[in-house]
Design a protein around this motif. Structure first.
Motif, PDB file in Angstrom:
ATOM      1  N   THR A 199     -77.439  27.930 -22.562  1.00 17.57           N
ATOM      2  CA  THR A 199     -76.497  29.037 -22.244  1.00 17.57           C
ATOM      3  C   THR A 199     -75.852  28.607 -20.834  1.00 17.57           C
ATOM      4  N   SER A 224     -71.962  27.838 -20.214  1.00 15.70           N
ATOM      5  CA  SER A 224     -71.145  28.705 -19.304  1.00 15.70           C
ATOM      6  C   SER A 224     -70.335  27.974 -18.364  1.00 15.70           C
ATOM      7  N   LEU A 271     -69.805  32.129 -25.330  1.00 17.88           N
ATOM      8  CA  LEU A 271     -71.195  32.294 -25.485  1.00 17.88           C
ATOM      9  C   LEU A 271     -71.405  32.960 -26.937  1.00 17.88           C
ATOM     10  N   MET A 298     -73.373  31.058 -29.957  1.00 20.61           N
ATOM     11  CA  MET A 298     -74.769  31.461 -30.087  1.00 20.61           C
ATOM     12  C   MET A 298     -75.535  31.013 -31.217  1.00 20.61           C
ATOM     13  N   SER A 336     -76.245  27.431 -30.351  1.00 22.52           N
ATOM     14  CA  SER A 336     -77.255  27.170 -29.074  1.00 22.52           C
ATOM     15  C   SER A 336     -78.732  27.592 -29.864  1.00 22.52           C
TER      16      SER A 336
END
Ligand SMILES: [Zn+2]
Length: 138
Positions: A70, A74, A101, A105, A108
């Motif tokens: 994350t 970012s 994000l 998601m 990730s």
């Protein structure tokens, strides 16, 4: 994908393959944006029988990896905005990073689990050639 990486952890992570044999699939769906199955993974490797969740709650540790991803996403989005639109306000950065994000998601989530698993297990060529060995014995 990238067959020259076979035997490395990167191959297992990028292809969502079993860390031991790199033949069986880790995730149920190959598509990270298949919203019914993106977070589901098989219990055992279909090729070597390796049990993915070594103990109850094993994948809670993937939250540490998820946190790192994350932060990396970012920073990457922030740098991209800084380079592409240098005169943007802080609100543009904030909204872009939040939207980015949310969009990233599922990716990730999946990456953090397979990376976490690969931290503790490595490639074993004997398991990868398991079926060939079984065929030789016949
Ligand atoms: Zn396997």
């Amino acid at each position: 994908m990238l067959p020259f990486l076979k035997g490395t952890r990167l191959y297992s992570i990028l292809n969502s393959k079993c860390p031991k044999c790199q033949e069986g699939d880790f995730h149920v769906s190959k598509n990270a944006y298949d919203f019914n199955n993106f977070g589901k993974n098989h219990d055992y490797c279909s090729h070597c029988g390796f049990k993915y969740e070594q103990e109850p709650g094993f994948f809670y540790g993937a939250m540490y990896v998820s946190y790192a991803l994350t932060v990396a996403f970012s920073v990457a989005i922030g740098v991209a905005i800084f380079v592409l639109f240098p005169s943007s306000s802080y609100l543009v950065y904030l909204i872009s990073i939040l939207v980015g994000l949310v969009v990233l998601m599922p990716l990730s989530f999946r990456l953090s689990r397979i990376i976490w698993l690969n931290l503790f297990h490595h490639y074993d060529e004997k398991l990868a050639n398991k079926k060939e060995i079984a065929e030789e014995k016949k």
